[in-house]
Motif scaffolding. Structure first.
Motif, PDB file in Angstrom:
ATOM      1  N   ILE A 115       0.668  -1.194   0.017  1.00  0.00           N
ATOM      2  CA  ILE A 115      -0.302  -0.222   0.086  1.00  0.00           C
ATOM      3  C   ILE A 115       0.854   1.149  -0.119  1.00  0.00           C
ATOM      4  O   ILE A 115       0.595   2.372  -0.428  1.00  0.00           O
ATOM      5  N   ASP A 116       1.652   0.774   0.868  1.00  0.00           N
ATOM      6  CA  ASP A 116       2.693   2.108   0.838  1.00  0.00           C
ATOM      7  C   ASP A 116       3.547   3.153  -0.984  1.00  0.00           C
ATOM      8  O   ASP A 116       3.562   3.435  -0.995  1.00  0.00           O
ATOM      9  N   LEU A 117       3.641   1.550  -1.411  1.00  0.00           N
ATOM     10  CA  LEU A 117       4.150   1.808  -2.807  1.00  0.00           C
ATOM     11  C   LEU A 117       3.210   2.288  -3.367  1.00  0.00           C
ATOM     12  O   LEU A 117       3.368   3.150  -4.252  1.00  0.00           O
ATOM     13  N   THR A 118       2.262   1.445  -3.449  1.00  0.00           N
ATOM     14  CA  THR A 118       0.934   1.854  -4.421  1.00  0.00           C
ATOM     15  C   THR A 118       1.125   3.618  -4.059  1.00  0.00           C
ATOM     16  O   THR A 118       1.090   4.347  -5.323  1.00  0.00           O
ATOM     17  N   ILE A 119       0.621   3.840  -2.672  1.00  0.00           N
ATOM     18  CA  ILE A 119       0.085   5.519  -2.267  1.00  0.00           C
ATOM     19  C   ILE A 119       1.641   6.456  -3.019  1.00  0.00           C
ATOM     20  O   ILE A 119       1.858   7.674  -3.852  1.00  0.00           O
ATOM     21  N   ALA A 120       2.788   6.029  -3.254  1.00  0.00           N
ATOM     22  CA  ALA A 120       3.756   6.506  -3.476  1.00  0.00           C
ATOM     23  C   ALA A 120       4.036   6.534  -5.140  1.00  0.00           C
ATOM     24  O   ALA A 120       4.393   8.279  -5.366  1.00  0.00           O
ATOM     25  N   THR A 121       4.063   6.143  -5.296  1.00  0.00           N
ATOM     26  CA  THR A 121       3.671   6.386  -6.887  1.00  0.00           C
ATOM     27  C   THR A 121       2.625   6.773  -7.273  1.00  0.00           C
ATOM     28  O   THR A 121       2.932   7.785  -8.491  1.00  0.00           O
ATOM     29  N   LEU A 122       1.891   6.957  -6.785  1.00  0.00           N
ATOM     30  CA  LEU A 122       0.534   7.706  -7.351  1.00  0.00           C
ATOM     31  C   LEU A 122       0.471   8.589  -7.145  1.00  0.00           C
ATOM     32  O   LEU A 122       0.204  10.108  -7.494  1.00  0.00           O
ATOM     33  N   VAL A 123       0.959   9.779  -5.949  1.00  0.00           N
ATOM     34  CA  VAL A 123       1.126  10.952  -5.306  1.00  0.00           C
ATOM     35  C   VAL A 123       2.641  11.557  -6.489  1.00  0.00           C
ATOM     36  O   VAL A 123       2.310  12.852  -6.734  1.00  0.00           O
ATOM     37  N   ARG A 124       3.006  10.751  -6.991  1.00  0.00           N
ATOM     38  CA  ARG A 124       4.149  11.324  -8.065  1.00  0.00           C
ATOM     39  C   ARG A 124       3.522  10.944 -10.134  1.00  0.00           C
ATOM     40  O   ARG A 124       4.550  11.339 -10.565  1.00  0.00           O
ATOM     41  N   CYS A 125       2.261  10.824  -9.510  1.00  0.00           N
ATOM     42  CA  CYS A 125       1.283  10.395 -11.029  1.00  0.00           C
ATOM     43  C   CYS A 125       1.268  11.395 -11.338  1.00  0.00           C
ATOM     44  O   CYS A 125       1.551  11.539 -12.787  1.00  0.00           O
ATOM     45  N   GLY A 126       0.803  13.104 -11.229  1.00  0.00           N
ATOM     46  CA  GLY A 126       0.741  14.109 -11.646  1.00  0.00           C
ATOM     47  C   GLY A 126       1.662  15.178 -11.423  1.00  0.00           C
ATOM     48  O   GLY A 126       3.179  14.463 -12.077  1.00  0.00           O
ATOM     49  N   ALA A 127       1.341  16.229 -11.456  1.00  0.00           N
ATOM     50  CA  ALA A 127       2.502  17.398 -11.677  1.00  0.00           C
ATOM     51  C   ALA A 127       3.482  17.425 -10.796  1.00  0.00           C
ATOM     52  O   ALA A 127       2.648  16.730  -9.073  1.00  0.00           O
ATOM     53  N   LYS A 128       4.806  17.952 -10.241  1.00  0.00           N
ATOM     54  CA  LYS A 128       5.292  17.682  -9.247  1.00  0.00           C
ATOM     55  C   LYS A 128       5.177  18.518  -7.941  1.00  0.00           C
ATOM     56  O   LYS A 128       5.415  18.375  -6.907  1.00  0.00           O
ATOM     57  N   ARG A 192      -4.154   4.282 -13.572  1.00  0.00           N
ATOM     58  CA  ARG A 192      -3.459   3.301 -13.953  1.00  0.00           C
ATOM     59  C   ARG A 192      -2.973   2.881 -14.384  1.00  0.00           C
ATOM     60  O   ARG A 192      -2.004   2.123 -14.236  1.00  0.00           O
ATOM     61  N   ALA A 193      -1.846   4.092 -15.168  1.00  0.00           N
ATOM     62  CA  ALA A 193      -1.056   3.817 -16.310  1.00  0.00           C
ATOM     63  C   ALA A 193       0.063   4.128 -14.913  1.00  0.00           C
ATOM     64  O   ALA A 193       1.208   3.340 -15.797  1.00  0.00           O
ATOM     65  N   CYS A 194      -0.005   5.028 -14.451  1.00  0.00           N
ATOM     66  CA  CYS A 194       1.382   4.911 -13.561  1.00  0.00           C
ATOM     67  C   CYS A 194       1.552   3.825 -12.917  1.00  0.00           C
ATOM     68  O   CYS A 194       2.586   3.106 -12.234  1.00  0.00           O
ATOM     69  N   LEU A 195       0.432   3.347 -12.161  1.00  0.00           N
ATOM     70  CA  LEU A 195       0.900   1.809 -11.816  1.00  0.00           C
ATOM     71  C   LEU A 195       1.082   0.809 -12.318  1.00  0.00           C
ATOM     72  O   LEU A 195       1.309  -0.358 -11.907  1.00  0.00           O
ATOM     73  N   ALA A 196       1.243   0.609 -13.562  1.00  0.00           N
ATOM     74  CA  ALA A 196       1.209  -0.205 -14.424  1.00  0.00           C
ATOM     75  C   ALA A 196       2.206   0.034 -15.101  1.00  0.00           C
ATOM     76  O   ALA A 196       3.128  -1.026 -15.548  1.00  0.00           O
ATOM     77  N   ASP A 197       3.330   0.745 -14.673  1.00  0.00           N
ATOM     78  CA  ASP A 197       4.414   0.877 -15.420  1.00  0.00           C
ATOM     79  C   ASP A 197       5.392   0.645 -14.140  1.00  0.00           C
ATOM     80  O   ASP A 197       6.059   1.220 -13.125  1.00  0.00           O
ATOM     81  N   THR A 198       6.199  -0.537 -14.559  1.00  0.00           N
ATOM     82  CA  THR A 198       7.117  -1.601 -12.989  1.00  0.00           C
ATOM     83  C   THR A 198       8.110  -0.354 -13.367  1.00  0.00           C
ATOM     84  O   THR A 198       9.115  -1.099 -12.275  1.00  0.00           O
ATOM     85  N   GLU A 199       8.724  -0.774 -13.967  1.00  0.00           N
ATOM     86  CA  GLU A 199       9.724   0.213 -14.063  1.00  0.00           C
ATOM     87  C   GLU A 199      10.240   1.130 -13.205  1.00  0.00           C
ATOM     88  O   GLU A 199      10.997   2.145 -12.422  1.00  0.00           O
ATOM     89  N   ALA A 200       9.095   2.021 -13.667  1.00  0.00           N
ATOM     90  CA  ALA A 200       8.547   3.712 -13.172  1.00  0.00           C
ATOM     91  C   ALA A 200       8.281   3.122 -10.766  1.00  0.00           C
ATOM     92  O   ALA A 200       9.441   3.546 -10.201  1.00  0.00           O
ATOM     93  N   VAL A 201       7.911   1.949 -10.881  1.00  0.00           N
ATOM     94  CA  VAL A 201       7.461   1.513  -9.753  1.00  0.00           C
ATOM     95  C   VAL A 201       9.519   1.013  -9.080  1.00  0.00           C
ATOM     96  O   VAL A 201       8.910   1.252  -7.351  1.00  0.00           O
ATOM     97  N   GLU A 202       9.352  -0.067  -9.515  1.00  0.00           N
ATOM     98  CA  GLU A 202      10.792  -0.222  -9.246  1.00  0.00           C
ATOM     99  C   GLU A 202      11.347   0.734  -8.518  1.00  0.00           C
ATOM    100  O   GLU A 202      12.232   0.713  -7.718  1.00  0.00           O
ATOM    101  N   ALA A 203      11.695   1.928  -9.564  1.00  0.00           N
ATOM    102  CA  ALA A 203      12.518   3.274  -8.926  1.00  0.00           C
ATOM    103  C   ALA A 203      12.815   3.424  -8.329  1.00  0.00           C
ATOM    104  O   ALA A 203      12.933   4.311  -7.048  1.00  0.00           O
ATOM    105  N   ILE A 204      11.013   3.404  -7.480  1.00  0.00           N
ATOM    106  CA  ILE A 204      10.490   3.966  -6.410  1.00  0.00           C
ATOM    107  C   ILE A 204      11.381   3.061  -5.253  1.00  0.00           C
ATOM    108  O   ILE A 204      11.920   3.424  -4.199  1.00  0.00           O
ATOM    109  N   ALA A 205      10.894   1.965  -5.569  1.00  0.00           N
ATOM    110  CA  ALA A 205      11.696   1.105  -4.361  1.00  0.00           C
ATOM    111  C   ALA A 205      12.663   0.795  -4.257  1.00  0.00           C
ATOM    112  O   ALA A 205      14.007   1.197  -3.319  1.00  0.00           O
ATOM    113  N   GLU A 206      13.370   1.294  -5.941  1.00  0.00           N
ATOM    114  CA  GLU A 206      14.815   0.869  -5.514  1.00  0.00           C
ATOM    115  C   GLU A 206      15.568   1.712  -4.690  1.00  0.00           C
ATOM    116  O   GLU A 206      16.730   1.898  -3.597  1.00  0.00           O
ATOM    117  N   ALA A 207      15.447   3.002  -5.364  1.00  0.00           N
ATOM    118  CA  ALA A 207      15.513   4.376  -4.263  1.00  0.00           C
ATOM    119  C   ALA A 207      15.415   4.099  -2.610  1.00  0.00           C
ATOM    120  O   ALA A 207      16.309   4.337  -1.929  1.00  0.00           O
TER     121      ALA A 207
END
Length: 248
Positions: A115-128, A192-207
């Protein structure tokens, strides 16, 4: 597409969640006493409170990028203490300290669960500019988000058996996050597009993982001031340290 980091973090499966799992930040590092710092004017027509910079570490900074006092929070979106800090500290930071140009505030993620990673992805999905406000709103709604997950456990658990580019979409649906963020300006298609972008999701987890290992961070919230970890985890402890360092 690399999946090793997400697998190692246990973030490809929808593991059970518990809000009470927040840790207290406790780390060495004192704050030297300093004279009150003079205000630094923002460029004409702008304000430091509305200046947002994405840092090389993947954090989102509000304020003067060259502020003499750089405050960083490592936070989890499923951490109750982080939610409390957002409610108690952010108004003062945005209204009192950041506008002077003396203090910048950067939010970085220490990812703990799906859930943490999901929210972290969504808050980055739009404008900075939306990242920190959306994060604060999600923290304010944390109990409701967890209630949604509890009410949709079957859907949440089913995410673990789905193709990886669908898993975080399903997790978001189980938590009511697609509709939640749609009500705050992020369309369902964008989410949905942001959450399906596995490379972007993984980048958050890796950082998150790399910085936790490099800096020895294993609790949320953890605060850094000019690169030094502080032994505090609440605003009433942190504000006197900022003032001691010269913030006014």
């Amino acid at each position: 597409m690399k999946l090793t980091r997400l697998s190692a973090l246990g973030l490809l499966a929808a593991a059970p969640l518990a809000l009470a799992g927040c840790d207290d930040a406790a780390a060495p590092g004192g704050v030297a006493s300093g004279e009150p710092l003079p205000a630094v004017a923002a460029p004409e027509g702008t304000s430091w409170a509305n200046t947002v910079t994405v840092t090389p570490e993947g954090g989102y900074m509000i304020g003067n990028p060259d502020a003499p006092l750089k405050l960083v929070e490592y936070a989890s979106h499923t951490c109750g203490a982080c939610a409390n800090f957002a409610a108690t500290a952010k108004p003062a930071l945005k209204e009192k300290y950041i506008p002077t140009g003396n203090v910048s505030f950067e939010l970085r993620n220490l990812v703990r669960d799906p859930i943490d990673l999901t929210i972290a992805t969504l808050v980055r999905c739009g404008a900075k500019e939306n990242m920190q406000p959306l994060s604060d709103q999600a923290w304010a709604s944390l109990n409701d988000i967890f209630a949604q997950v509890d009410a949709n456990q079957a859907l949440y658990q089913s995410a673990g058996s789905q193709p990886v580019d669908q898993r975080f979409i399903t997790i978001a649906q189980s938590a009511g996050l697609i509709d939640y963020f749609a009500a705050r300006g992020l369309s369902a298609d964008q989410s949905r597009a942001c959450l399906a972008d596995t490379e972007a999701v993984e980048a958050i987890a890796e950082a998150s993982q790399n910085q936790a290992e490099e800096l020895g961070i294993n609790a949320t919230p953890t605060f850094l001031l000019n690169g030094k970890k502080l032994d505090v985890n609440s605003w009433d402890q942190l504000e006197p340290l900022l003032q001691r360092a010269g913030a006014r």
